[in-house]
Design an enzyme around this catalytic site. Structure first.
Site, PDB file in Angstrom:
ATOM      1  N   LYS A  42       0.847  -1.199   0.000  1.00 48.32           N
ATOM      2  CA  LYS A  42       0.000   0.000   0.000  1.00 48.32           C
ATOM      3  C   LYS A  42       0.882   1.248   0.000  1.00 48.32           C
ATOM      4  O   LYS A  42       1.969   1.245   0.607  1.00 48.32           O
ATOM      5  CB  LYS A  42      -0.885  -0.067   1.256  1.00 48.32           C
ATOM      6  CG  LYS A  42      -1.971   0.967   1.374  1.00 48.32           C
ATOM      7  CD  LYS A  42      -2.817   0.653   2.621  1.00 48.32           C
ATOM      8  CE  LYS A  42      -3.903   1.664   2.872  1.00 48.32           C
ATOM      9  NZ  LYS A  42      -4.708   1.318   4.087  1.00 48.32           N
TER      10      LYS A  42
ATOM     11  N   SER B  32      -9.469   1.196   3.242  1.00 47.16           N
ATOM     12  CA  SER B  32      -8.637   2.008   2.386  1.00 47.16           C
ATOM     13  C   SER B  32      -7.582   1.206   1.628  1.00 47.16           C
ATOM     14  O   SER B  32      -6.949   1.763   0.733  1.00 47.16           O
ATOM     15  CB  SER B  32      -7.957   3.105   3.228  1.00 47.16           C
ATOM     16  OG  SER B  32      -7.073   2.536   4.172  1.00 47.16           O
TER      17      SER B  32
ATOM     18  N   SER C 131      -9.879  -1.145   7.191  1.00 48.26           N
ATOM     19  CA  SER C 131      -9.190  -0.910   5.917  1.00 48.26           C
ATOM     20  C   SER C 131      -8.475  -2.113   5.307  1.00 48.26           C
ATOM     21  O   SER C 131      -8.072  -2.062   4.146  1.00 48.26           O
ATOM     22  CB  SER C 131      -8.193   0.243   6.061  1.00 48.26           C
ATOM     23  OG  SER C 131      -8.873   1.469   6.033  1.00 48.26           O
TER      24      SER C 131
END
Ligand code: NAG
Ligand code: NAG
Ligand code: NAG
Ligand code: NAG
Ligand code: NAG
Ligand code: NAG
Ligand code: NAG
Ligand code: NAG
Ligand code: NAG
Ligand code: NAG
Ligand code: NAG
Ligand code: NAG
Length: 598
Positions: free
Chosen positions: A107, A189, A213
């Site tokens: 990420k 996310s 997330s």
């Protein structure tokens, strides 16, 4: 009638078969859509293909679908060189660890050393070209185990704590979308990490969770996610939202793969003192993987957590009831309901939010202070909000009737770590742990809770800092009406075929148990394989298309492989694959019709 069917099959069959034989991976090469870490290691070890081949194939796959899905924000310009080095080491029998030569995406809030040639920005232009002091601890651990950092996955900007934009949107990366329905939500996310794992843009990916997330993208993208207990994996070098709730974990196609990656990234780190609270030895999270892991295990169903409006169709559908029956058939003893009685209080209170807004102000400033260089000269959340206001063309989501600009940064601006904050942190722990998850586990004498993925549960586990393991449960019905979250230009929250997951939730450091339960359920159901991504979201490049073509491959299998490799480009091959699918669909539809008539 029988004759007619034979004629049809004769007419269409050979064409379809020809196209498939071109597009499918050779039987002895792993299909990158589904390949497990064991598949990839076996092929690398046997010399069927190299890590250079793997990186080449994954990059091609990303390039095929990224303009559709926006799952990847940067591809490492040095990944191929790292792969070549690792291939050379493998030839010398010097494998670094279990991930030797395996490409992983991380990420975009997880720092990678500058020499990799990538940025670490949490999706925001404000940190473009900023310079991190080095690898985050989790990336250093991946590298030490031999992994190749393939690139950075797109994400909800600032992990959802900047502007209130749709899940999966960032200024730099655009709108990540789901591979199972056009413009479906990939949740957030860790959106790009979920999508990348779901269709094989890398072997697996890392995400982070503050409140949902990892769990929600794993659920929405038909993959396995592990949200570890806060403090099991180091956050050093990770752009923070909240030190109380942030945690780094894997998103992967199988429970085994996720467990293998957790083995690598877990552990104490003097650069993140929350890790000092973890048990003295990290367990081997693969050691207890067994189809029998649920035998005699008491598991509860926290019914009153099923509140999330978007999950109505999921919770009301048959899948969860079937899952409970499956768990029972595997030997689990189900207590239903096993309520967490304070859920309403938690999700309607301002207290958990007040901790997050305060934490992002202090924790983000502390992170920015570690950077070697920040060309935009931002040091605080106020600075970032001001920069955003001056750079709206880059950073303001282009949405109709958009009003949530800089929402969390503005909320954070005037917070302080005062007595109220300290009390709020204590309340979070009391509500989430003592009166929440632990209360339910103790009252009903349970080892874990199980439920369809909901945001309410991720808030409770979030404030507790407790672990969640998510495994594929089902897909929204193909008759589902596509509905967006709040505007025609936002991703669909409900849509045909969008996946959803089953979550196992437990007390602190209970990952090994939760992983074992998820494994037993996964092995009994294999839900992930029941539906695949839609055509334009399905990458077509396979190892067979790249082996021996990078010009540097030393693979012993390359001459064999080149025998069956066509010289067409992936894009052209994709067209034939499409033709193959269409024909196959026609054949099967006609065959079904004929069965009916006969
Ligand atoms: C392939 O070899 C060339 C020349 O030796 C080198 O410049 C290039 O970096 C190599 N590529 C890879 C992927 O190793
Ligand atoms: C690597 O190990 C294999 C099998 O054990 C052996 O045959 C080979 O000679 C070794 N290669 C090197 C470079 O040590
Ligand atoms: C960040 O991205 C820019 C533009 O893509 C690139 O030129 C630069 O090298 C990257 N910076 C770092 C530190 O990797
Ligand atoms: C970590 O350090 C901070 C500040 O130094 C302290 O407030 C906190 O209690 C420590 N946390 C743990 C788990 O040791
Ligand atoms: C548990 O929660 C459900 C859903 O809110 C509710 O219907 C049920 O009465 C509760 N059961 C107990 C024992 O608290
Ligand atoms: C924060 O405080 C400053 C001055 O104390 C004030 O100008 C600003 O409006 C406040 N911001 C918010 C979002 O309340
Ligand atoms: C703490 O919260 C109370 C109640 O909301 C408020 O009256 C008080 O001013 C707050 N104290 C501080 C230091 O912010
Ligand atoms: C829709 O789902 C039903 C039930 O799962 C299945 O029978 C049917 O073939 C599906 N239709 C399409 C167009 O996928
Ligand atoms: C997806 O949404 C974008 C932006 O709203 C739109 O331009 C595009 O046409 C949509 N794609 C599909 C396949 O619906
Ligand atoms: C390559 O293909 C030829 C002709 O199709 C076949 O005779 C030969 O055995 C193949 N070689 C290998 C190594 O598979
Ligand atoms: C596509 O398949 C046809 C046979 O159906 C073949 O003649 C053609 O060469 C293939 N095209 C490509 C680009 O592979
Ligand atoms: C690697 C990659 O495809 N990056 C893209 C990410 O998304 C932005 C915005 O759509 C593109 O500009 C990048 O090229």
């Amino acid at each position: 009638m029988v004759l007619l069917r034979s004629v049809l099959v004769l007419a269409l069959g050979p064409v379809a078969v020809f196209s498939f034989s071109q597009s499918r991976p050779r039987a002895n090469l792993p299909d990158l859509y589904e390949a497990t870490l064991a598949d990839l290691q076996a092929g690398l070890e046997a010399g069927q293909f190299t890590s250079v081949d793997l990186v080449t194939a994954y990059i091609a796959r990303i390039n095929e679908v990224n303009s559709e899905l926006h799952a990847v924000i940067e591809i490492s310009p040095t990944a191929l060189a790292h792969a070549a080095t690792l291939d050379a080491q493998r030839k010398q029998n010097q494998t670094l660890g279990p991930l030797h030569g395996i490409p992983i995406l991380v990420k975009d809030n997880i720092a990678t050393q500058v020499s990799d040639g990538m940025n670490t920005t949490a999706g925001s232009y404000v940190l473009l070209n900023s310079v991190v002091p080095g690898d985050s601890t989790v990336v250093a651990k991946l590298r030490a185990a031999g992994a190749i950092i393939l690139g950075k996955a797109n994400m909800s900007e600032w992990a959802g704590f900047g502007p209130l934009a749709p899940e999966g949107w960032s200024g730099r990366g655009g709108q990540t979308t789901n591979a199972y329905y056009p413009n479906g939500t990939a949740c957030g996310s860790s959106s790009g990490s979920g999508v990348a794992a779901s269709i094989g843009l890398s072997a697996a990916a890392l995400g982070t969770e503050t409140a949902g997330s990892i769990t929600c993208p794993a659920s929405a993208n038909n993959v396995v996610g592990i949200k570890p207990t806060v403090g099991l994996t180091s956050r050093a070098g990770v752009i923070p939202a909240s030190e109380h709730q942030d945690t780094v974990g894997p998103l992967a196609r199988t429970v085994t793969d996720a467990a293998l990656i957790l083995n690598v990234i877990a552990g104490k780190d003097s650069a993140d003192n929350y890790t000092s609270a973890q048990p003295s030895t990290v367990p081997d999270y693969t050691a207890r993987l067994s189809k029998d892991a649920l035998k005699g295990v008491r598991i509860g169903v926290p019914r009153e957590v099923f509140l999330d409006p978007y999950y109505g169709p999921i919770v009301g559908g048959p899948e969860f009831a079937t899952a409970l029956k499956t768990l029972e058939s595997l030997g689990a003893i189900i207590t239903d309901p096993a309520n967490i009685t304070n859920v309403d209080e938690i999700i309607s209170s301002f207290i958990p939010g007040s901790v997050l807004y305060t934490d992002i102000k202090y924790d983000l400033a502390a992170y920015l202070a570690t950077l070697t260089s920040i060309p935009t000269n931002v040091h605080t959340v106020q600075d970032i909000a001001a920069w955003n206001n001056a750079n709206k063309a880059l950073e303001e989501p282009a949405l109709d009737a958009y009003t949530e600009w800089n929402l969390y940064f503005d909320l954070a601006a005037n917070t302080s770590r005062d007595a109220n904050y300290t009390a709020a942190v204590a309340t979070d722990y009391l509500w989430g742990r003592t009166q929440g998850i632990d209360a339910a586990l103790t009252k009903y004498n349970l080892s874990a809770l199980v439920l369809p993925e909901t945001s309410a549960m991720t808030i409770v586990a979030g404030i507790a800092g407790y672990p969640i393991v998510t495994v594929p449960l089902g897909f929204q019905a193909n008759t589902t009406k596509p509905l967006d979250a709040g505007g025609a230009d936002q991703p669909y929250q409900t849509a045909p075929n969008l996946p959803f997951g089953l979550t196992f939730v437990g007390t602190a450091w209970s990952e090994a148990d939760l992983i074992a339960y998820a494994y037993a359920y996964e092995q009994a159901t294999m839900t992930r394989l029941k539906l695949k991504a839609y055509e334009a979201a399905t990458p077509k490049t396979q190892l067979v298309d790249v082996i021996g073509k990078d010009g540097n491959s030393t693979s012993t299998a390359s001459s064999t492989a080149s025998n069956t490799t066509s010289t067409t480009s992936p894009a052209l091959r994709a067209r034939n694959v499409t033709a193959g699918f269409v024909l196959a669909a026609v054949v099967s539809a006609w065959t079904m019709l004929l069965e009916f008539v006969v």
